[in-house]
Motif scaffolding. Structure first.
Motif, PDB file in Angstrom:
ATOM      1  N   GLY A  32      -8.913  45.884 -34.958  1.00 58.02           N
ATOM      2  CA  GLY A  32      -8.943  46.573 -34.531  1.00 58.02           C
ATOM      3  C   GLY A  32      -9.409  46.548 -33.439  1.00 58.02           C
ATOM      4  N   LYS A  33      -9.094  45.485 -32.545  1.00 60.91           N
ATOM      5  CA  LYS A  33      -9.002  45.467 -31.278  1.00 60.91           C
ATOM      6  C   LYS A  33      -8.033  44.441 -30.694  1.00 60.91           C
ATOM      7  N   LEU A  34      -7.613  44.552 -29.353  1.00 58.62           N
ATOM      8  CA  LEU A  34      -6.718  43.874 -28.836  1.00 58.62           C
ATOM      9  C   LEU A  34      -6.972  42.587 -28.397  1.00 58.62           C
ATOM     10  N   THR A  35      -5.957  41.846 -28.211  1.00 60.58           N
ATOM     11  CA  THR A  35      -5.594  40.345 -27.905  1.00 60.58           C
ATOM     12  C   THR A  35      -4.737  39.235 -27.045  1.00 60.58           C
ATOM     13  N   LEU A  36      -5.083  39.503 -25.947  1.00 64.31           N
ATOM     14  CA  LEU A  36      -4.071  39.048 -24.770  1.00 64.31           C
ATOM     15  C   LEU A  36      -3.489  37.218 -25.469  1.00 64.31           C
ATOM     16  N   ASN A 116       4.428  57.414 -29.380  1.00 62.97           N
ATOM     17  CA  ASN A 116       3.871  57.778 -30.753  1.00 62.97           C
ATOM     18  C   ASN A 116       4.024  56.759 -31.476  1.00 62.97           C
ATOM     19  N   ARG A 117       5.812  56.790 -31.871  1.00 59.61           N
ATOM     20  CA  ARG A 117       6.068  55.243 -33.009  1.00 59.61           C
ATOM     21  C   ARG A 117       5.151  54.477 -33.169  1.00 59.61           C
ATOM     22  N   ILE A 118       4.313  54.034 -31.988  1.00 54.57           N
ATOM     23  CA  ILE A 118       3.633  52.201 -32.397  1.00 54.57           C
ATOM     24  C   ILE A 118       2.745  53.748 -33.427  1.00 54.57           C
ATOM     25  N   ASP A 119       1.854  54.307 -33.341  1.00 52.43           N
ATOM     26  CA  ASP A 119       0.735  54.652 -34.333  1.00 52.43           C
ATOM     27  C   ASP A 119       1.497  54.864 -35.219  1.00 52.43           C
ATOM     28  N   GLU A 120       2.272  55.827 -35.443  1.00 60.18           N
ATOM     29  CA  GLU A 120       2.981  56.362 -36.458  1.00 60.18           C
ATOM     30  C   GLU A 120       4.197  54.695 -37.817  1.00 60.18           C
ATOM     31  N   THR A 121       4.417  53.692 -36.586  1.00 63.74           N
ATOM     32  CA  THR A 121       4.201  53.110 -37.430  1.00 63.74           C
ATOM     33  C   THR A 121       3.254  51.858 -38.296  1.00 63.74           C
ATOM     34  N   ILE A 122       2.420  51.796 -37.471  1.00 66.99           N
ATOM     35  CA  ILE A 122       1.105  50.778 -37.985  1.00 66.99           C
ATOM     36  C   ILE A 122       0.880  51.196 -39.141  1.00 66.99           C
ATOM     37  N   MET A 123       1.245  53.265 -39.360  1.00 64.69           N
ATOM     38  CA  MET A 123       0.099  53.921 -40.407  1.00 64.69           C
ATOM     39  C   MET A 123       1.598  54.167 -41.731  1.00 64.69           C
ATOM     40  N   ARG A 124       2.332  53.697 -41.672  1.00 69.99           N
ATOM     41  CA  ARG A 124       2.907  53.890 -42.534  1.00 69.99           C
ATOM     42  C   ARG A 124       3.282  52.713 -42.755  1.00 69.99           C
ATOM     43  N   LEU A 155      -3.966  51.075 -21.631  1.00 73.92           N
ATOM     44  CA  LEU A 155      -5.091  49.392 -23.193  1.00 73.92           C
ATOM     45  C   LEU A 155      -5.546  50.140 -23.480  1.00 73.92           C
ATOM     46  N   GLY A 156      -6.623  51.193 -22.818  1.00 71.30           N
ATOM     47  CA  GLY A 156      -7.553  52.385 -23.462  1.00 71.30           C
ATOM     48  C   GLY A 156      -6.405  52.896 -25.028  1.00 71.30           C
ATOM     49  N   LYS A 157      -6.026  53.246 -24.406  1.00 66.64           N
ATOM     50  CA  LYS A 157      -4.908  54.238 -25.690  1.00 66.64           C
ATOM     51  C   LYS A 157      -4.767  53.737 -26.833  1.00 66.64           C
ATOM     52  N   LEU A 158      -4.406  52.361 -26.826  1.00 62.72           N
ATOM     53  CA  LEU A 158      -3.801  51.069 -27.309  1.00 62.72           C
ATOM     54  C   LEU A 158      -5.088  50.888 -28.259  1.00 62.72           C
ATOM     55  N   SER A 159      -6.436  50.680 -27.180  1.00 59.26           N
ATOM     56  CA  SER A 159      -7.104  50.060 -27.974  1.00 59.26           C
ATOM     57  C   SER A 159      -7.298  51.071 -28.900  1.00 59.26           C
ATOM     58  N   LEU A 160      -7.676  52.230 -29.367  1.00 63.57           N
ATOM     59  CA  LEU A 160      -8.075  53.258 -30.237  1.00 63.57           C
ATOM     60  C   LEU A 160      -7.095  53.842 -31.088  1.00 63.57           C
ATOM     61  N   ALA A 162      -5.629  50.719 -32.072  1.00 63.54           N
ATOM     62  CA  ALA A 162      -6.235  49.057 -32.519  1.00 63.54           C
ATOM     63  C   ALA A 162      -7.219  49.431 -34.363  1.00 63.54           C
ATOM     64  N   ALA A 163      -8.659  50.920 -33.460  1.00 63.64           N
ATOM     65  CA  ALA A 163      -9.496  51.102 -33.736  1.00 63.64           C
ATOM     66  C   ALA A 163      -9.226  51.506 -34.940  1.00 63.64           C
ATOM     67  N   LYS A 164      -8.535  52.823 -34.896  1.00 62.27           N
ATOM     68  CA  LYS A 164      -8.212  53.771 -35.808  1.00 62.27           C
ATOM     69  C   LYS A 164      -7.265  53.037 -37.032  1.00 62.27           C
ATOM     70  N   ARG A 165      -6.998  52.541 -36.911  1.00 57.92           N
ATOM     71  CA  ARG A 165      -5.487  51.621 -37.943  1.00 57.92           C
ATOM     72  C   ARG A 165      -6.993  50.338 -38.142  1.00 57.92           C
ATOM     73  N   ASN A 166      -7.516  49.771 -37.582  1.00 53.74           N
ATOM     74  CA  ASN A 166      -8.473  48.681 -37.932  1.00 53.74           C
ATOM     75  C   ASN A 166      -6.997  47.433 -37.923  1.00 53.74           C
ATOM     76  N   CYS A 167      -6.116  47.852 -37.495  1.00 48.05           N
ATOM     77  CA  CYS A 167      -5.131  46.713 -36.629  1.00 48.05           C
ATOM     78  C   CYS A 167      -5.156  46.062 -35.870  1.00 48.05           C
ATOM     79  N   ALA A 168      -5.284  44.327 -35.605  1.00 50.78           N
ATOM     80  CA  ALA A 168      -4.946  43.434 -34.699  1.00 50.78           C
ATOM     81  C   ALA A 168      -3.578  43.996 -33.500  1.00 50.78           C
ATOM     82  N   ILE A 169      -3.915  43.862 -32.596  1.00 51.68           N
ATOM     83  CA  ILE A 169      -2.949  43.839 -31.998  1.00 51.68           C
ATOM     84  C   ILE A 169      -3.302  43.115 -31.274  1.00 51.68           C
TER      85      ILE A 169
END
Length: 325
Positions: A32-36, A116-124, A155-160, A162-169
């Motif tokens: 759910g967070k960003l890692t660099l 938007n494909r990033i969020d969609e692909t994580i979800m699907r 990156l703020g949008k990308l963080s959202l 990550a949090a919404k999908r509980n996915c490590a990015i």
């Protein structure tokens, strides 16, 4: 009659339900967070992430024994390498279940961090790990990385997501060529990329044995820093995890507070701060102090860059000089 506001403008922390941070790999990669993950070219950043991805797809423990709760899906996106002759062979060599590793089809190279494909692909795909390698390839314009406000927004949008999908990015980043300074500030582009990331990891070589490298935390906002994780590249054996290492990374990560390096940091940050327009000088000094740059160094860099200062409404403002055509 008093009107009820249509939306709340504040809340008390007493109304917030506490929860603990969920980890893909504690204390290195949170869900759910960003890692660099950053490092110099050729140090093995992509190989490290492919091997981490392989363990996730198989539900296998991380090299320090941290248990992955179950096999999970992964998205690995790397436009710099061919999916058929480079990425898939590396995934197979790492032991990944390729049925659980997806990539976004991007034939025209238009995929960017706001797509938007990033969020969609994580979800699907129900993936729990997304790897973008390298981050530089997913920016619309080269200037995005140098603009502090632009990077914070992206990156703020990308963080959202990550949090919404509980996915490590995990964002894989190249290093700049600056020497002798804190590695947290050597990431190519805006310092705010490291600032927004909750965990920053760095890949570096052992000072005595170039076949041995370490993935070491240089920023850990959500947990105490873990030990460096060793791995090796051998021409006969290939990649192998060594595991947690009792090594002082300061012997490898050479740091210096010299005036020359401080000027480099101040120059980069000052350009970022003023790239989007004027700023009160008091704010500039505060921001510089936050990254350990003295007022004297800021003044020196201001003069070298030709920064324009002027008074407005009883406060001093700075802006970049106009560029003549």
């Amino acid at each position: 009659m008093t009107k009820t506001p249509s939306s709340r403008t504040y809340a008390f922390y007493s109304s917030v339900e506490q929860k603990s941070v969920d980890w893909l790999w504690y204390p290195y990669i949170p869900y759910g967070k960003l890692t660099l993950l950053q490092g110099d070219p050729g140090e093995g950043k992509s190989t490290v992430m492919l091997n981490i991805a392989a363990a996730v797809t198989q539900g296998q423990p991380m090299p320090d024994g941290f248990e992955v709760d179950a096999p999970h899906g992964v998205i690995y996106q790397c436009p710099e390498d061919d999916v058929a002759d480079t990425i898939k062979p590396r995934l197979i060599a790492a032991g990944a279940d390729c049925n659980k590793v997806a990539y976004i089809i991007d034939d025209n190279g238009s995929l960017n961090l706001e797509d938007n494909r990033i969020d969609e692909t994580i979800m699907r795909t129900k993936s729990r790990l997304l790897i973008l390698d390298p981050i530089q390839s997913f920016l619309v314009q080269d200037g995005d990385m140098q603009s502090a406000s632009r990077m914070r927004n992206i990156l703020g949008k990308l963080s959202l997501i990550a949090a919404k999908r509980n996915c490590a990015i995990v964002l894989v980043g190249h290093m700049n060529k600056a020497q002798g300074g804190k590695n947290l500030y050597r990431g190519l582009g805006s310092i705010d990329i490291a600032a927004i990331s909750r965990s920053v990891l760095m890949v570096m070589r052992d000072e005595y044995n170039p076949q041995i490298r370490y993935m070491a935390p240089i920023k850990s906002s959500l947990a105490p820093e873990g030990p460096p994780i060793g791995f090796s590249f051998d021409k006969d054996i290939g990649f192998q995890w060594i595991g947690p290492c009792d090594v002082n990374i300061r012997n490898i990560d050479v740091e210096s507070d010299g005036d020359e390096h401080k000027s480099d940091i101040a120059t980069q940050k000052l350009m970022e701060l003023l790239n989007d327009g004027e700023m009160p000088s008091a704010t500039v000094f505060y921001q510089m102090n936050q990254i350990g740059v003295s007022r004297r160094t800021v003044q020196t860099v201001k003069k070298a860059l030709g920064i324009v200062s002027y008074k407005k409404e009883s406060a001093w403002y700075w802006r970049l000089p106009e560029v003549s055509e």
